[in-house]
Motif scaffolding. Structure first.
Motif, mmCIF file in Angstrom:
data_model
loop_
_atom_site.group_PDB
_atom_site.id
_atom_site.type_symbol
_atom_site.label_atom_id
_atom_site.label_comp_id
_atom_site.label_asym_id
_atom_site.label_seq_id
_atom_site.Cartn_x
_atom_site.Cartn_y
_atom_site.Cartn_z
ATOM 1 N N ARG A 176 0.842 -1.197 0.000
ATOM 2 C CA ARG A 176 0.000 0.000 0.000
ATOM 3 C C ARG A 176 0.883 1.255 0.000
ATOM 4 O O ARG A 176 0.684 2.172 0.784
ATOM 5 C CB ARG A 176 -0.930 -0.003 1.207
ATOM 6 C CG ARG A 176 -2.057 -1.020 1.110
ATOM 7 C CD ARG A 176 -2.943 -1.041 2.325
ATOM 8 N NE ARG A 176 -4.152 -1.812 2.085
ATOM 9 C CZ ARG A 176 -5.309 -1.316 1.647
ATOM 10 N NH1 ARG A 176 -5.416 -0.014 1.427
ATOM 11 N NH2 ARG A 176 -6.352 -2.099 1.443
ATOM 12 N N GLY A 178 1.357 3.587 -2.382
ATOM 13 C CA GLY A 178 0.868 4.790 -3.046
ATOM 14 C C GLY A 178 1.787 5.294 -4.136
ATOM 15 O O GLY A 178 1.489 6.288 -4.810
ATOM 16 N N LYS A 180 3.755 5.580 -7.718
ATOM 17 C CA LYS A 180 3.435 5.339 -9.127
ATOM 18 C C LYS A 180 4.425 4.301 -9.634
ATOM 19 O O LYS A 180 5.603 4.603 -9.860
ATOM 20 C CB LYS A 180 3.535 6.640 -9.923
ATOM 21 C CG LYS A 180 3.102 6.518 -11.367
ATOM 22 C CD LYS A 180 3.114 7.875 -12.046
ATOM 23 C CE LYS A 180 2.774 7.761 -13.531
ATOM 24 N NZ LYS A 180 1.460 7.155 -13.773
ATOM 25 N N GLU A 211 1.123 8.516 -6.392
ATOM 26 C CA GLU A 211 -0.167 8.806 -7.028
ATOM 27 C C GLU A 211 -1.328 8.616 -6.056
ATOM 28 O O GLU A 211 -2.463 8.974 -6.359
ATOM 29 C CB GLU A 211 -0.370 7.946 -8.274
ATOM 30 C CG GLU A 211 -0.335 6.456 -8.058
ATOM 31 C CD GLU A 211 -0.551 5.678 -9.353
ATOM 32 O OE1 GLU A 211 -0.932 6.302 -10.362
ATOM 33 O OE2 GLU A 211 -0.347 4.446 -9.355
ATOM 34 N N HIS A 212 -1.047 8.029 -4.889
ATOM 35 C CA HIS A 212 -2.045 7.878 -3.824
ATOM 36 C C HIS A 212 -1.378 8.180 -2.488
ATOM 37 O O HIS A 212 -0.160 8.077 -2.348
ATOM 38 C CB HIS A 212 -2.609 6.447 -3.789
ATOM 39 C CG HIS A 212 -3.204 5.978 -5.066
ATOM 40 N ND1 HIS A 212 -4.386 6.462 -5.562
ATOM 41 C CD2 HIS A 212 -2.766 5.042 -5.955
ATOM 42 C CE1 HIS A 212 -4.667 5.859 -6.703
ATOM 43 N NE2 HIS A 212 -3.690 4.995 -6.965
ATOM 44 N N GLU A 213 -2.199 8.518 -1.521
ATOM 45 C CA GLU A 213 -1.677 8.680 -0.169
ATOM 46 C C GLU A 213 -1.250 7.309 0.352
ATOM 47 O O GLU A 213 -1.987 6.330 0.193
ATOM 48 C CB GLU A 213 -2.759 9.270 0.738
ATOM 49 C CG GLU A 213 -2.297 9.516 2.162
ATOM 50 C CD GLU A 213 -3.405 10.052 3.046
ATOM 51 O OE1 GLU A 213 -3.273 9.951 4.281
ATOM 52 O OE2 GLU A 213 -4.409 10.552 2.500
ATOM 53 N N THR A 216 -3.578 3.909 1.470
ATOM 54 C CA THR A 216 -4.984 3.979 1.049
ATOM 55 C C THR A 216 -5.368 2.960 -0.019
ATOM 56 O O THR A 216 -6.530 2.549 -0.093
ATOM 57 C CB THR A 216 -5.313 5.392 0.522
ATOM 58 O OG1 THR A 216 -4.442 5.698 -0.574
ATOM 59 C CG2 THR A 216 -5.153 6.424 1.625
ATOM 60 N N VAL A 217 -4.423 2.545 -0.850
ATOM 61 C CA VAL A 217 -4.751 1.669 -1.984
ATOM 62 C C VAL A 217 -3.785 0.481 -2.016
ATOM 63 O O VAL A 217 -2.571 0.658 -1.948
ATOM 64 C CB VAL A 217 -4.656 2.433 -3.329
ATOM 65 C CG1 VAL A 217 -4.929 1.491 -4.499
ATOM 66 C CG2 VAL A 217 -5.630 3.602 -3.342
#
Length: 373
Positions: A176, A178, A180, A211-213, A216-217
């Motif tokens: 996770r 985040g 890229k 590209e994400h905190e 979170t993903v």
């Protein structure tokens, strides 16, 4: 005379370009094309030596289970029944297939010229081994907590991008980050290809963007394990292969020496995400360690808590946790690498399956496990 001088200059320029090209990851990738299980021959590496004692699984080849495997038939692509061993030999590019039940070897076979002591690149199964080493480093106080930011151990990342300060070890364990980062091997310009063939992992990572905190993903990325490996090396002041030798290879009484590839002879950051080179029989001992909740010969090699964190399915993370997969978030768990490298463990049935090979195929794990019930 002028034409001759220009021709000589052109030859020199082309030669310099080729030399420069070959020194970068693109040159390496074009030269070797795609990743292969024998890539341990092309990268510099750390030796992982065995100790004075060797653990051997019991011989279960005369058991009722072994007979079932010898005669097990499976419907193959042509809808024709074939013996399991013939599928492995003729249809799957398998190099090693090992089945252990109740601590006894009931099936062991090698193909494509490989033998019991033949090492090969286990690719992303290396990630699961890196996770094991991180658990040991935390148990021993080398690393304080999975909640620590990665910049605590690799501070120069903060100078490159302050978002790295939010990225924790647990984020990395659960993929996770985040960052890229595309996990594809289709082009020499893919991030993972640069990691695999490149000579400076940390410099590549410092240039990456988010590209994400962080946290979170969930997105499977080899860069996550790369960072975990470098963190372990920083706190232990050892190359990852030597830490593996000290904490796992010798304590588990492995049968064969191994190697772990590094990015460059100068920097020697281990390719923690991909490139442990070992054998099926020794991978089975790592599986056995997880099956026994971190115990070997009465000694706790890694904490039970770490094992449970790694093998109990996380439904909020696509059944992936701490660099291990769980089968449908159930009890069975496994480690997986490209080209079909796999360690599969069924605690309920007390079964370990290790498959190594040159290409991915149907591993028939469910069929095998059902045959042994």
């Amino acid at each position: 005379m002028l034409k001759k001088s220009l021709f000589i200059l052109l030859i020199i320029a082309i030669s310099l370009f080729v030399l420069s090209f070959q020194s970068c990851h693109v040159g390496r990738m074009i030269k070797y094309y795609k990743a292969d299980i024998d890539d341990h021959k092309i990268f510099p590496y750390t030796e992982v030596n065995t100790g004075e004692e060797t653990f051997y699984f019991k011989d279960g080849t005369q058991s009722k289970y072994a007979k079932r495997i010898d005669t097990l038939t499976i419907v193959f692509k042509n809808k024709k029944e074939m013996l399991f061993k013939d599928i492995l030999d003729k249809q799957s590019e398998t190099t090693a297939y090992l089945i252990i039940k109740n601590d006894s070897i009931i099936y062991e076979n090698y193909f494509e010229g490989y033998k019991r002591d033949s090492i090969s690149n286990i690719f992303s199964v290396s990630k699961s081994v890196t996770s094991l080493l991180l658990g040991i480093a935390i148990d021993e106080g080398e690393i304080e907590s999975v909640n620590d930011p990665i910049t605590k151990y690799i501070p120069e990342l903060s100078e490159a991008n302050t978002t790295f300060n939010q990225l924790t070890l647990e984020h990395l364990l659960n993929m996770r980050s985040g960052l890229k980062f595309e996990e594809t091997y289709s082009s020499p310009f893919d991030e993972v290809s640069k990691l695999y063939y490149g000579r400076n992992q940390i410099n590549q990572i410092k240039k990456m963007r988010f590209e994400h905190e962080p946290g979170t993903v969930h997105n499977y990325q080899s860069v996550c394990t790369t960072l975990l490996g470098i963190a372990i090396e920083r706190v232990t002041n050892k190359e990852l292969g030597k830490y593996l030798e000290e904490k796992i290879w010798k304590p588990l009484q492995m049968e064969n020496p191994a190697t772990w590839s590094v990015d460059d002879n100068k920097r020697r950051n281990t390719k923690a995400f991909c490139c442990l080179n070992t054998t099926a029989i020794d991978l089975a001992k790592i599986a056995r360690l997880y099956l026994n909740k971190g115990m070997f010969n009465g000694k706790q090699i890694v904490s039970k808590q770490w094992i449970e964190k790694s093998i109990i399915g996380n439904a909020n993370n696509d059944c992936y946790q701490y660099q291990w997969y769980s089968n449908g978030c159930g009890e069975d768990f496994y480690a997986l690498g490209i080209l079909g490298q796999i360690i599969f463990v069924s605690p309920k049935e007390n079964i370990i399956i290790v498959r190594l090979g040159k290409s991915s195929s149907n591993f028939y794990l469910g069929t095998v496990v059902n045959a042994l019930k």
